[in-house]
Write a protein that holds these residues in place. Sequence first.
Motif, short mmCIF file in Angstrom:
data_model
loop_
_atom_site.label_atom_id
_atom_site.label_comp_id
_atom_site.label_asym_id
_atom_site.label_seq_id
_atom_site.Cartn_x
_atom_site.Cartn_y
_atom_site.Cartn_z
N LYS A 146 0.76 -1.32 0.20
CA LYS A 146 0.15 0.09 0.36
C LYS A 146 0.88 1.81 -0.43
O LYS A 146 0.26 2.05 -0.56
CB LYS A 146 -0.91 -0.16 0.83
CG LYS A 146 -1.87 -0.96 1.42
CD LYS A 146 -3.27 -0.80 2.39
CE LYS A 146 -3.77 -1.43 1.89
NZ LYS A 146 -3.65 -2.80 2.44
N THR A 147 1.87 1.51 0.73
CA THR A 147 2.79 2.86 1.18
C THR A 147 4.05 3.02 0.00
O THR A 147 5.00 2.96 1.06
CB THR A 147 2.79 2.23 2.34
OG1 THR A 147 3.83 1.60 2.37
CG2 THR A 147 1.62 2.56 3.34
N PRO A 148 4.72 2.09 -0.87
CA PRO A 148 6.07 2.35 -2.12
C PRO A 148 6.21 3.62 -2.00
O PRO A 148 5.53 4.42 -2.24
CB PRO A 148 4.78 1.77 -3.32
CG PRO A 148 3.54 2.61 -3.84
CD PRO A 148 3.04 2.62 -2.56
N ALA A 195 7.11 -7.68 4.66
CA ALA A 195 8.41 -6.95 5.64
C ALA A 195 8.17 -5.70 5.61
O ALA A 195 8.20 -4.79 6.94
CB ALA A 195 9.61 -6.81 5.10
N VAL A 196 7.75 -4.66 4.73
CA VAL A 196 6.98 -3.56 4.95
C VAL A 196 5.85 -3.01 6.50
O VAL A 196 6.17 -2.49 7.10
CB VAL A 196 5.89 -2.83 3.58
CG1 VAL A 196 5.68 -1.35 4.30
CG2 VAL A 196 7.66 -2.73 2.57
N LEU A 197 5.23 -3.79 6.13
CA LEU A 197 3.57 -4.07 7.64
C LEU A 197 4.81 -4.41 8.44
O LEU A 197 4.16 -3.17 9.63
CB LEU A 197 2.72 -4.88 7.16
CG LEU A 197 1.68 -4.76 8.43
CD1 LEU A 197 0.77 -3.95 7.99
CD2 LEU A 197 0.86 -6.23 7.73
N SER A 275 18.77 -6.92 -0.16
CA SER A 275 18.51 -6.02 -0.71
C SER A 275 17.04 -6.36 -1.06
O SER A 275 16.65 -7.16 -0.97
CB SER A 275 19.25 -5.63 -2.12
OG SER A 275 18.93 -4.56 -3.13
N GLY A 276 16.22 -4.66 -0.79
CA GLY A 276 14.60 -4.74 -1.68
C GLY A 276 14.12 -5.49 0.24
O GLY A 276 15.09 -5.38 0.67
N GLY A 277 12.98 -5.66 -0.45
CA GLY A 277 11.98 -6.21 1.05
C GLY A 277 12.25 -6.86 2.18
O GLY A 277 12.46 -6.66 2.86
N GLY A 278 13.21 -8.05 1.63
CA GLY A 278 13.75 -8.95 2.88
C GLY A 278 12.94 -9.96 2.35
O GLY A 278 12.03 -10.20 2.08
O1 PMV Z 1 10.60 -4.47 -4.10
P1 PMV Z 1 11.44 -4.43 -3.15
O2 PMV Z 1 11.75 -6.17 -2.18
O3 PMV Z 1 13.30 -4.33 -3.99
O4 PMV Z 1 11.47 -3.50 -1.90
C1 PMV Z 1 10.85 -2.20 -2.34
C2 PMV Z 1 12.36 -1.12 -1.44
C3 PMV Z 1 11.45 -1.08 -0.15
O5 PMV Z 1 11.85 0.19 0.30
C4 PMV Z 1 11.32 -2.44 1.10
C5 PMV Z 1 9.87 -0.92 -0.10
C6 PMV Z 1 9.69 0.40 -0.43
O6 PMV Z 1 8.48 1.09 -0.93
O7 PMV Z 1 10.42 1.38 -1.17
#
Ligand code: PMV
Length: 318
Positions: A146-148, A195-197, A275-278
């Motif tokens: 919801k909150t990218p 992960a974000v939640l 890297s990323g959400g984890g």
């Molecule tokens: O899509 P991902 O898993 O690379 O995650 C994006 C990065 C986050 O900071 C975790 C989410 C966001 O909206 O910035």
Amino acid sequence: MSAISGSAPGKVILCGEHAVVYGQPAIALPVFDIQTRCVVLARPGDPKGTVLINDHAIDLKSDLASLSPDHPIRKTITLVLAALSMEHMPACEIQIYSSIPIGGGLGSSASVPVALCRAVSAFTGHPLDDDAVNEIAFEIERLHHKTPSGIDNSVITYGRPVFFTKNHPLEWLEVPTELLFLIANSGIKGSTAKAVLQIKENWLTDPVRYESIFSDIGAISIAMRESLRSGNHSEIGKLMVANHHLLQKLNVSTDKLDTLIETANQAGAYGAKMSGGGLGGNIIAFIPQDKEETITQELITVGAKNVIVTRLSTREVN
Ligand code: PMV
């Protein structure tokens, strides 16, 4: 009419993930070694508005109207038509191919809408520009979680290394020397939404502690921007390691990710981090040019499922 296609790269976050959702800066790099490609073929014999979808990456074969209005593919096409003030697509078939692993933090959820926007709008004869594509891809990111922050759609749409702060103009990064990265898959699917939640719940419980971690991560992104500009390899590596420790404090790393990172560091990487959400997904390691084979081998030995080698150079920086 011949086939019309559109493509988009994957991406990797070098530093700042999660904190970027809370207003801190982050740095993301496009990864052209993995891509989404959409191909649109006219079906002049079919009634207007008939759109057949064949998404090979997720094994989806359907006509568009049967997908829920909030399905990312249907929603993307609806938003493209709205941007072009069109009511219907000319009858067609859309083939979607992607080499970006799903749930890996490598941008598959943003890359598909970007490639799709490009292909579909070009097919109608009115190709959307990058700003319009970026806006649509951001809307699709909202469907996924919801909150990218907007970092994924931005780096993928424009295909340039970006220093990104939410609600600020995009800042492109100059990278004077070629940098070599390995991206290794833990074999466990991550969940950015989860992960974000999870972080949001913890932040609501203990805002002071979490804000302090976010701001430490933000400081790393600022220092990283300087180290990239000056080509200070050991400093880039150290900042990645420090960022990973902070992500561990946010509880989004896993044992498997930690093992891969430790292995890369011990085998001679300048530094590595998740890297990323984890909660699964990939690690990124910044490595010396002569260590590509050794570190790749070590990562595979400890269970990496796939290792992508990617180079960041002025080739991608105008
Ligand atoms: O899509 P991902 O898993 O690379 O995650 C994006 C990065 C986050 O900071 C975790 C989410 C966001 O909206 O910035």
